[in-house]
Design an enzyme around this catalytic site. Sequence first.
Site, PDB file in Angstrom:
ATOM      1  N   LYS A 274       0.832  -1.201   0.000  1.00  0.00           N
ATOM      2  CA  LYS A 274       0.000   0.000   0.000  1.00  0.00           C
ATOM      3  C   LYS A 274       0.864   1.249   0.000  1.00  0.00           C
ATOM      4  O   LYS A 274       1.998   1.208   0.463  1.00  0.00           O
ATOM      5  CB  LYS A 274      -0.870   0.018   1.275  1.00  0.00           C
ATOM      6  N   ASP A 344      -2.973  -7.461  -1.982  1.00  0.00           N
ATOM      7  CA  ASP A 344      -3.694  -6.570  -1.076  1.00  0.00           C
ATOM      8  C   ASP A 344      -5.186  -6.940  -0.981  1.00  0.00           C
ATOM      9  O   ASP A 344      -5.904  -6.426  -0.136  1.00  0.00           O
ATOM     10  CB  ASP A 344      -3.533  -5.117  -1.549  1.00  0.00           C
ATOM     11  N   ARG A 348     -10.511 -11.440   1.458  1.00  0.00           N
ATOM     12  CA  ARG A 348     -11.346 -12.492   0.869  1.00  0.00           C
ATOM     13  C   ARG A 348     -10.626 -13.834   0.888  1.00  0.00           C
ATOM     14  O   ARG A 348     -11.259 -14.882   0.899  1.00  0.00           O
ATOM     15  CB  ARG A 348     -11.764 -12.079  -0.553  1.00  0.00           C
TER      16      ARG A 348
END
Length: 488
Positions: A274, A344, A348
Site C-alpha cells: 500500500k 492486497d 477475501r
Amino acid sequence: MQFSAKVSDIAKQRAACSIISADAKNGLSPSGKALDQLSKGVISKILKRGDLGVKPGSTQLIDLLDGPSERVLVVRTGKGDITQVEFRKLASTSATAVKRFKDATSYLCELEVEGADKTWQAQQIALAAGLATYRFTQCLTDAKPYPLTKFTLHAPERKQLKAIQKGMEIGAGQAVGSNVARELGDLPGNICTPNYLASEARALAKKHTKLTTTILDEKKMKTLGMGALLSVAKGSDEPPALIAMHYKGGKTSEKPIVLVGKGITFDSGGISIKPGQAMDEMKYDMGGAASVFGVINALVELQPAINVVGLVAAAENMPSGRASKPGDIVTSMSGKTIEILNTDAEGRLVLCDALTYAGKYKPRAVIDIATLTGACVIALGHHATGLYANNEALAQDLLKAGETSGDRAWQMPLWDEYQPSLDSNFADMQNIGGREAGSITAACFLSRFAKEYNWAHMDIAGSAWKSGAAKGATGRPVPLLVEYLLGK
Ligand code: BES
Ligand code: MN
Ligand code: ZN
C-alpha cells in the site's frame, strides 16, 4: 458502568448531574419543571437568556451547587415530534457532556419519540452512555478512565419500569460489546497480533461457563487444506490463527448462527504494498474480528438462549521473501483454485477458507464481517455498513436490526452479472475484479464459498473506525449484530 432504572423524584434524587430537556420554546420536561421550581426558577431564567443553542442536541450545564442534584444538564429537543435519529443525538450529546461527573441520572425517558417505545428509548440512552465513557488508555502512561461509573434512568411511571429496565440492559450489553471491539481495534498491530487475539479468546472462555474456545494453528490449517488463508500469513513472522468461540446458550441440538470476522491484524498490502499515507489505520483491518469478540462479550453478559459460534480468521499481511506474489495460484479448503492477482485483496482469501470451515457447523446462518474494500467507503461513506446476502429474509432481519439499534446497514446487489469479472485464465477464479464495483465483486468472490447455507456479508470498511482528529474504532457493527441475535 453500573446502570439502574427507577422511578425517581428529582426533588430527592441525589445526583452529580441530572439530565433534563427543553423544547424549542424552552418548555421543560416534567422533572425539569419540578427541578426548576425547587431551585427557585434558576433553570428557566438561564434558558430565557438564550445561552442554550437552538439546535436539537445542544446542551447547557447549570450548577445548582447544593441541591440533591448538584448540577443539571439541559438538552435541547427539536420542534414538533422527536424522531428516532434526533433522540439518539440527544442521548449521545448528553452522555458526552456528563462523562466527567461520577454519576448521572437521565430523565430523557419522559420524552415521547416517534414510532418508539420506552424499551427503545432506554436502550439508546444506555448504549450512548456506555459508548461515551470509552477511552483508550492501555498504551498511555498517564491517562485515567472517565469518572462516570453510575448511570440511572428515570422511569416516568411505575408501569414503565420493566420496559425501561429491559431496554437499559440491552443497550448496556451492546455498549460493553462495542467497547471490547473498540479496544481491540485501537490496539496497535505490534501488540494485537493473531496470537494476542487467540489468547484473548482463551482467557474469555476461562471466565465464562457457556463459552468454549478452540484454536486452529498453522499445522492444523495445513491438514485442512486452507491454502488461501495460509497464503496471506506466509509473508509474516506472526503465525496465523483460526479462532472459534462457542457461545452455548441454547439447546445442544439447536444449530448455531456463525459469525466470521476478518482478522488481519495489520494489512501492509503484502507484495502489492500500500502507499504510505494513513497506513497506520490498517491496524483496524481486524475490525470484523474485533466485532465478533465484542458480540461474544455481549452474549455472555446478556445470556440469550441461542447458540452462536464466533470464528476469527487472524493473520498479518506482510511483504517478505516468503510472501505470496501476484500471479501465484493457491488451492482453498473448498478445493477451488485462486489466482492471486493482488496480494492486497487478502481479506477475501482468509475469509473464503473460514467460510468453508463454517459449513461444518451446519449453521442456521453465517454472517461475515470484514473491513473488506476501500470501494465500499467510496460507495457508502462512513454512515452505512455495506450489506450483501444470498437470502432475502436474513438481509431484511439485519437491516431491521441496524435501524433499531441505530447502527445502520445498506443493502447492495449481489447479481450474477458481476461474477464474470472474477474469471481467470489460469485458475478457477482470480482474487480481484476490475476497477469498477470493487465492494460488490469482493462480495461475489465470498459468495462462491457460501453456497451451502444462508449467508450475509457486511463490509465495514467505512464504519469500523474514524480517521482524522477523532481517530478511533467505533465498535460497529456490534449493536446491529447483538440486536439481530437477541431477536433469534
Ligand atoms: N483492508 C483493505 C480494505 C480497506 C482499505 C478498508 C482502506 C478500509 C480502508 C483490503 O484488504 C484491501 O486492501 N482491499 C483492496 C482491494 C483491491 C486490491 C481489489 C482495496 O480496497 O483497495
Ligand atoms: Mn488489503
Ligand atoms: Zn485488508
